[in-house]
Design an enzyme around this catalytic site. Structure first.
Site, mmCIF file in Angstrom:
data_model
loop_
_atom_site.group_PDB
_atom_site.id
_atom_site.type_symbol
_atom_site.label_atom_id
_atom_site.label_comp_id
_atom_site.label_asym_id
_atom_site.label_seq_id
_atom_site.Cartn_x
_atom_site.Cartn_y
_atom_site.Cartn_z
ATOM 1 N N LYS A 1 0.851 -1.204 0.000
ATOM 2 C CA LYS A 1 0.000 0.000 0.000
ATOM 3 C C LYS A 1 0.884 1.251 0.000
ATOM 4 C CE LYS A 1 -0.484 -0.170 5.023
ATOM 5 N NZ LYS A 1 -1.225 -0.802 6.109
ATOM 6 N N TYR B 1 13.390 31.540 2.958
ATOM 7 C CA TYR B 1 12.137 32.137 3.431
ATOM 8 C C TYR B 1 12.144 32.356 4.940
ATOM 9 C CZ TYR B 1 9.816 30.913 -0.985
ATOM 10 O OH TYR B 1 9.436 30.816 -2.292
HETATM 11 C C1 LIG Z 1 -0.300 -1.643 6.835
HETATM 12 C C2 LIG Z 1 -0.871 -2.811 7.493
HETATM 13 C C3 LIG Z 1 -0.061 -3.891 7.859
HETATM 14 C C4 LIG Z 1 1.447 -3.859 7.736
HETATM 15 O O1 LIG Z 1 1.984 -3.158 8.847
HETATM 16 P P1 LIG Z 1 3.551 -2.957 9.036
HETATM 17 O O2 LIG Z 1 3.686 -2.351 10.390
HETATM 18 O O3 LIG Z 1 3.994 -2.036 7.948
HETATM 19 O O4 LIG Z 1 4.178 -4.275 8.918
HETATM 20 C C5 LIG Z 1 -0.680 -5.018 8.367
HETATM 21 N N1 LIG Z 1 -2.021 -5.078 8.540
HETATM 22 C C6 LIG Z 1 -2.823 -4.034 8.234
HETATM 23 C C7 LIG Z 1 -4.282 -4.144 8.452
HETATM 24 C C8 LIG Z 1 -2.286 -2.868 7.723
HETATM 25 O O5 LIG Z 1 -3.078 -1.841 7.434
#
Ligand SMILES: *Cc1c(COP(=O)(O)O)cnc(C)c1O
Length: 384
Positions: A38, A276
């Site tokens: 993601k 800035y």
């Molecule tokens: C993003 C996510 C993960 C992975 O988490 P990490 O800490 O990056 O390993 C696992 N389960 C869900 C539901 C998530 O949203």
């Protein structure tokens, strides 16, 4: 070695990625390994990461937030299962079924919609039901389980959940894991309840990176790591807990290096303001390098007057505020600096390094946010 001389670019170590996936595979044993891609593969670049994961056999699933990301994974050559963790819209259900995507379910309307569409197509739909155990984000409560069971049983295409899932609230934030243990106990009770209601899930999954690294009892039949895939530890607490339990130190290698070049070099007199807001003023004549990156590329404005970058293996401090597309750094005391010199914003150069974690601490945030905010427009190249 930059692709067509972009102003800044991201290098991805294929070797590191494969090392990390092998480490996760080893921890997962014979359970399914679902790697999270993601947020543009945690800012690393969905195209490059998924194309590479597709070439090796070690990951069984990818997990994504949205249907759009799921479709992108298919386009990049991923033909194995895809789990969608985030919400889906009612007009996306047909596409989900057509592509065999596996949505995580936390509302009745979506489940019903999938059941109807699945029955119409006379197919079977793999869903994962999210259980509320104390994170209070997406899960369904004990009180709602009966209603969900009724929908599962009503539509033959659904029948029962393929998976039952939960997510820990603070497993990466502490070395005391009582709350996680309570969540796990709730999860086990709720899964037993699903069985009683006649919809036993085929598989169970609860483990993000921190959970799967630390606790075998969270791994069940599938693990869902994200961050560790990219070579990072979820937190100091996770690292500490792991090492105190006798864990080895070579599990993960950072995959990403972010580079740019000096596009301007100038002499600035004493008592001159830089950038800035006139937040930095020189006390002596200085040599300043201008870099073509700023907060719009993901170099956080909170790094103003705080961070350093690496030039010729030395640290060059950021002077003044980080701008939208430009940042000024001080190279007065670094010998031989030239226009066009390569600059490392994240990663190693010579014996020095600026880690994702260091940048995060300067910016007052976590490594997850630093990487997730790297602009998707930055070119990504796979190296080694
Ligand atoms: C993003 C996510 C993960 C992975 O988490 P990490 O800490 O990056 O390993 C696992 N389960 C869900 C539901 C998530 O949203």
């Amino acid at each position: 070695m930059s692709p067509q001389s972009p102003l800044s670019w991201i290098e991805l170590s294929q070797k590191a990625l494969r090392h990390n996936v092998s480490s996760l595979r080893r921890l997962a044993g014979d359970r399914k390994l679902a790697v999270s891609v993601k947020a543009n593969a945690y800012g690393h670049g969905l195209t490059e990461i998924v194309s590479d994961l597709a070439e090796v056999a070690e990951a069984d699933y990818v997990t994504v937030h949205s249907l759009e990301e799921a479709l992108a994974c298919r386009r990049h050559g991923w033909s194995r299962p895809v789990m969608i963790l985030g919400p889906v819209a009612s007009d996306q259900l047909e596409t989900i079924i057509e592509n065999d995507f596996e949505p995580v379910i936390f509302d009745l309307a979506t489940l019903r919609g999938l059941g109807k569409a699945g029955d119409r197509r006379q197919t079977s739909v793999k869903t994962h039901v999210k259980l509320e155990t104390g994170t209070h984000r997406q899960g369904i409560t004990r009180d709602e389980m009966e209603k969900f069971a009724a929908v599962y049983k009503r539509y033959p295409s659904l029948r029962r959940p393929h998976g039952a899932a939960m997510h820990f609230a603070n497993i990466e934030d502490t070395t005391i894991h009582e709350y996680a243990d309570q969540q796990l106990a709730s999860f086990n009770q709720m899964v037993a309840q699903l069985k009683k209601l006649g919809i036993p899930p085929r598989i169970r999954h609860t483990a993000s990176s921190a959970a799967m690294i630390l606790f075998d009892k969270t791994r069940f039949e599938l693990v869902r790591p994200g961050l560790a895939t990219y070579g990072h530890w979820p937190s100091k607490e996770t690292y500490l807990s792991y090492r105190l339990a006798g864990g080895e130190n070579d599990l993960f290698h950072p995959v990403l290096t972010w580079k740019t070049r000096i596009t301007q070099l100038k002499k600035v007199p004493a008592d001159a303001f830089i950038g800035y807001g006139c937040t930095y003023r020189t006390t002596a004549p200085a040599r300043i390098a201008v870099l073509p990156v700023g907060y719009s590329e993901g170099y956080d404005r909170a790094l103003s007057n705080r961070a350093h970058v690496l030039i010729r293996g030395r640290r060059a401090p950021v002077r003044g505020r980080v701008c939208m597309n430009l940042t000024m750094v001080d190279v007065t005391d670094i010998k031989g600096v030239r226009l066009g010199d390569e600059v490392t914003l994240i990663g190693r150069q010579g014996g020095e390094s600026v880690s994702m974690e260091l940048l995060a601490s300067w910016a007052g945030t976590i490594n997850y946010e630093i990487m997730a905010r790297l602009a998707s427009e930055l070119p990504r190249v796979l190296v080694d």
